[in-house]
Design a protein around this motif. Structure first.
Motif, mmCIF file in Angstrom:
data_model
loop_
_atom_site.group_PDB
_atom_site.id
_atom_site.type_symbol
_atom_site.label_atom_id
_atom_site.label_comp_id
_atom_site.label_asym_id
_atom_site.label_seq_id
_atom_site.Cartn_x
_atom_site.Cartn_y
_atom_site.Cartn_z
ATOM 1 N N ARG A 4 84.423 49.324 86.969
ATOM 2 C CA ARG A 4 83.594 48.143 86.718
ATOM 3 C C ARG A 4 82.271 48.522 86.054
ATOM 4 N NH1 ARG A 4 82.288 43.434 91.110
ATOM 5 N NH2 ARG A 4 80.929 42.240 89.771
ATOM 6 N N LYS A 5 81.663 49.588 86.527
ATOM 7 C CA LYS A 5 80.406 50.047 85.946
ATOM 8 C C LYS A 5 80.623 50.532 84.511
ATOM 9 C CE LYS A 5 77.021 51.718 88.892
ATOM 10 N NZ LYS A 5 76.402 52.764 89.700
ATOM 11 N N GLY A 6 81.715 51.233 84.283
ATOM 12 C CA GLY A 6 82.038 51.702 82.932
ATOM 13 C C GLY A 6 82.263 50.548 81.974
ATOM 14 N N MET A 7 82.932 49.498 82.437
ATOM 15 C CA MET A 7 83.160 48.315 81.608
ATOM 16 C C MET A 7 81.830 47.625 81.302
ATOM 17 S SD MET A 7 85.364 46.544 79.969
ATOM 18 C CE MET A 7 86.957 46.857 80.651
ATOM 19 N N GLY A 8 80.930 47.584 82.282
ATOM 20 C CA GLY A 8 79.613 46.981 82.068
ATOM 21 C C GLY A 8 78.806 47.736 81.028
ATOM 22 N N VAL A 9 78.818 49.059 81.095
ATOM 23 C CA VAL A 9 78.104 49.877 80.115
ATOM 24 C C VAL A 9 78.717 49.690 78.731
ATOM 25 C CG1 VAL A 9 77.610 52.253 79.416
ATOM 26 C CG2 VAL A 9 77.286 51.566 81.796
ATOM 27 N N THR A 10 80.038 49.614 78.650
ATOM 28 C CA THR A 10 80.715 49.407 77.370
ATOM 29 C C THR A 10 80.325 48.063 76.761
ATOM 30 O OG1 THR A 10 82.573 50.753 78.106
ATOM 31 C CG2 THR A 10 82.961 49.291 76.240
ATOM 32 N N ILE A 11 80.340 47.009 77.553
ATOM 33 C CA ILE A 11 79.955 45.681 77.064
ATOM 34 C C ILE A 11 78.501 45.693 76.605
ATOM 35 C CG2 ILE A 11 79.544 43.285 77.772
ATOM 36 C CD1 ILE A 11 82.037 43.569 79.564
ATOM 37 N N PHE A 12 77.630 46.325 77.378
ATOM 38 C CA PHE A 12 76.215 46.418 77.025
ATOM 39 C C PHE A 12 76.033 47.103 75.673
ATOM 40 C CE2 PHE A 12 72.273 48.915 77.140
ATOM 41 C CZ PHE A 12 71.348 47.889 77.221
ATOM 42 N N LEU A 13 76.681 48.249 75.499
ATOM 43 C CA LEU A 13 76.536 48.997 74.246
ATOM 44 C C LEU A 13 77.136 48.241 73.064
ATOM 45 C CD1 LEU A 13 77.229 52.625 75.500
ATOM 46 C CD2 LEU A 13 75.026 51.592 74.885
ATOM 47 N N LEU A 14 78.258 47.554 73.272
ATOM 48 C CA LEU A 14 78.851 46.759 72.193
ATOM 49 C C LEU A 14 77.940 45.599 71.786
ATOM 50 C CD1 LEU A 14 82.626 46.658 73.191
ATOM 51 C CD2 LEU A 14 81.597 47.815 71.223
ATOM 52 N N CYS A 15 77.281 44.982 72.754
ATOM 53 C CA CYS A 15 76.351 43.900 72.436
ATOM 54 C C CYS A 15 75.151 44.406 71.652
ATOM 55 C CB CYS A 15 75.897 43.199 73.717
ATOM 56 S SG CYS A 15 77.176 42.180 74.458
ATOM 57 N N ILE A 16 74.609 45.548 72.039
ATOM 58 C CA ILE A 16 73.491 46.132 71.296
ATOM 59 C C ILE A 16 73.928 46.480 69.871
ATOM 60 C CG2 ILE A 16 71.868 48.074 71.191
ATOM 61 C CD1 ILE A 16 71.243 46.058 73.400
ATOM 62 N N GLY A 17 75.092 47.086 69.743
ATOM 63 C CA GLY A 17 75.623 47.408 68.417
ATOM 64 C C GLY A 17 75.890 46.162 67.590
ATOM 65 N N GLY A 18 76.411 45.116 68.234
ATOM 66 C CA GLY A 18 76.652 43.851 67.541
ATOM 67 C C GLY A 18 75.370 43.221 67.041
ATOM 68 N N PHE A 19 74.306 43.339 67.832
ATOM 69 C CA PHE A 19 73.016 42.818 67.399
ATOM 70 C C PHE A 19 72.526 43.537 66.152
ATOM 71 C CE2 PHE A 19 68.405 43.338 67.328
ATOM 72 C CZ PHE A 19 68.034 42.018 67.127
ATOM 73 N N PHE A 20 72.616 44.864 66.142
ATOM 74 C CA PHE A 20 72.160 45.616 64.979
ATOM 75 C C PHE A 20 73.025 45.338 63.750
ATOM 76 C CE2 PHE A 20 69.933 48.267 68.169
ATOM 77 C CZ PHE A 20 68.660 48.147 67.637
ATOM 78 N N LEU A 21 74.320 45.168 63.936
ATOM 79 C CA LEU A 21 75.194 44.806 62.822
ATOM 80 C C LEU A 21 74.826 43.430 62.274
ATOM 81 C CD1 LEU A 21 77.678 45.345 61.027
ATOM 82 C CD2 LEU A 21 79.056 44.274 62.839
ATOM 83 N N TYR A 22 74.587 42.478 63.168
ATOM 84 C CA TYR A 22 74.191 41.135 62.758
ATOM 85 C C TYR A 22 72.852 41.171 62.028
ATOM 86 C CZ TYR A 22 72.777 36.244 63.080
ATOM 87 O OH TYR A 22 72.344 34.983 62.789
ATOM 88 N N ALA A 23 71.887 41.930 62.547
ATOM 89 C CA ALA A 23 70.581 42.044 61.900
ATOM 90 C C ALA A 23 70.717 42.656 60.512
ATOM 91 C CB ALA A 23 69.638 42.880 62.765
ATOM 92 N N TYR A 24 71.550 43.670 60.380
ATOM 93 C CA TYR A 24 71.772 44.272 59.068
ATOM 94 C C TYR A 24 72.381 43.265 58.105
ATOM 95 C CZ TYR A 24 74.013 46.852 55.330
ATOM 96 O OH TYR A 24 74.423 47.263 54.090
ATOM 97 N N LEU A 25 73.434 42.562 58.544
ATOM 98 C CA LEU A 25 74.088 41.594 57.672
ATOM 99 C C LEU A 25 73.154 40.455 57.299
ATOM 100 C CD1 LEU A 25 77.613 41.371 59.316
ATOM 101 C CD2 LEU A 25 77.053 42.381 57.104
ATOM 102 N N LEU A 26 72.272 40.064 58.205
ATOM 103 C CA LEU A 26 71.368 38.947 57.953
ATOM 104 C C LEU A 26 70.185 39.346 57.076
ATOM 105 C CD1 LEU A 26 70.985 35.968 58.649
ATOM 106 C CD2 LEU A 26 69.650 36.674 60.617
ATOM 107 N N MET A 27 69.678 40.551 57.246
ATOM 108 C CA MET A 27 68.442 40.937 56.564
ATOM 109 C C MET A 27 68.638 41.831 55.340
ATOM 110 S SD MET A 27 66.171 39.467 58.288
ATOM 111 C CE MET A 27 65.861 38.752 59.863
ATOM 112 N N LEU A 28 69.624 42.706 55.360
ATOM 113 C CA LEU A 28 69.680 43.750 54.339
ATOM 114 C C LEU A 28 70.893 43.712 53.425
ATOM 115 C CD1 LEU A 28 68.494 46.704 56.604
ATOM 116 C CD2 LEU A 28 67.123 45.358 55.011
#
Length: 72
Positions: A4-28
């Motif tokens: 459960r903890k491993g799944m939580g860390v995975t979801i957290f990291l994917l969300c952070i990565g998704g944010f940076f991908l979205y920011a890149y696509l939106l801004m650059l």
């Protein structure tokens, strides 16, 4: 680390990565206008979907005896 903890860390990291991908696509990137249009479309669709769901639940739920008022 348990599963459960491993799944939580995975979801957290994917969300952070998704944010940076979205920011890149939106801004650059050259895809900025379509990304912005799709974002607004998803936000509007989500809000209207929630309102439609509330209306559907209100229309299909049978009234309980506690919610019926008498006309005295």
């Amino acid at each position: 680390m348990d599963k459960r903890k491993g799944m939580g860390v995975t979801i957290f990291l994917l969300c952070i990565g998704g944010f940076f991908l979205y920011a890149y696509l939106l801004m650059l990137s050259e895809w900025s206008p379509i990304v912005l249009q799709l974002s607004v479309l998803m936000i509007a669709g989500g809000i209207l979907g929630v309102v439609a769901w509330i209306g559907y639940v209100m229309a299909t739920t049978k009234p309980s005896s506690a919610s019926i008022t008498s006309d005295d």
